[in-house]
Write an enzyme that holds these catalytic residues in place. Structure first.
Site, PDB file in Angstrom:
ATOM      1  CG  HIS A  27      -0.279   0.251   2.477  1.00 24.97           C
ATOM      2  ND1 HIS A  27      -0.336   1.733   2.852  1.00 24.97           N
ATOM      3  CD2 HIS A  27       0.122  -0.488   3.347  1.00 24.97           C
ATOM      4  CE1 HIS A  27       0.283   1.609   4.095  1.00 24.97           C
ATOM      5  NE2 HIS A  27       0.744   0.239   4.431  1.00 24.97           N
ATOM      6  CB  CYS A  28       0.987   4.537  -1.795  1.00 24.84           C
ATOM      7  SG  CYS A  28      -0.495   4.529  -2.640  1.00 24.84           S
ATOM      8  CB  ALA A  29      -0.315   8.165   0.975  1.00 22.40           C
ATOM      9  NE  ARG A  31      -4.207   5.802  -6.055  1.00 18.65           N
ATOM     10  CZ  ARG A  31      -4.353   6.178  -7.363  1.00 18.65           C
ATOM     11  NH1 ARG A  31      -3.879   5.223  -8.172  1.00 18.65           N
ATOM     12  NH2 ARG A  31      -4.881   7.326  -7.814  1.00 18.65           N
TER      13      ARG A  31
END
Length: 147
Positions: A27-29, A31
């Protein structure tokens, strides 16, 4: 109080084609970024209509489920529900990756820049408008002093 994301995790895993279709998930910030064995097994419409999911994006060789600020909690529930260990990476027992180093590098870089492309574009447009306005203002200012 922490919200329970177990049902959302079940729905997401089911609609990305099941845990057997997932090669990896990170995951990113905002998504969840899935690498799927077969993107055709994913059900975009159901995921987009799911409470807790903003939208679905396919970019950089990734199937991205946009969650928002709660992505870290949802990610933890997805990893737990799917039985993904090692930070969401699924062992590549029977998956053969035939992509070249260049393909992998391009996929990584495009996946990183997908989220910041819109702000960079907006910044360029604003800079262009400021430059045009400044040029117009300077031209108008110099013409006023020639009286």
């Amino acid at each position: 109080m922490a919200k329970n994301y177990d049902e959302l995790a079940k729905t997401i895993i089911q609609n990305v084609g099941g845990k057997d279709n997932v090669t990896s998930v990170v995951h990113c910030a905002t998504r969840l970024r899935f690498k799927l064995k077969d993107e055709k097994k994913a059900n975009d419409d159901v995921l987009k209509d799911t409470d807790g999911v903003v939208t679905v994006v396919k970019a950089g060789g990734q199937y991205q489920v946009v969650i928002g600020n709660e992505v870290a909690d949802v990610y933890d529930a997805v990893v737990k529900e799917g039985g993904f260990n090692g930070g969401g990476q699924v062992p590549d027992d029977d998956v053969e990756d035939n992509s070249s180093f260049v393909d992998k590098a391009v996929a990584l870089i495009s996946g990183i820049f997908t989220d910041i492309l819109a702000p960079l574009s907006a910044g360029g447009i604003i800079k262009g408008l400021v430059a045009v306005s400044y040029t117009h203002l300077r031209a108008h200012e110099t013409s006023d002093h020639r009286v």
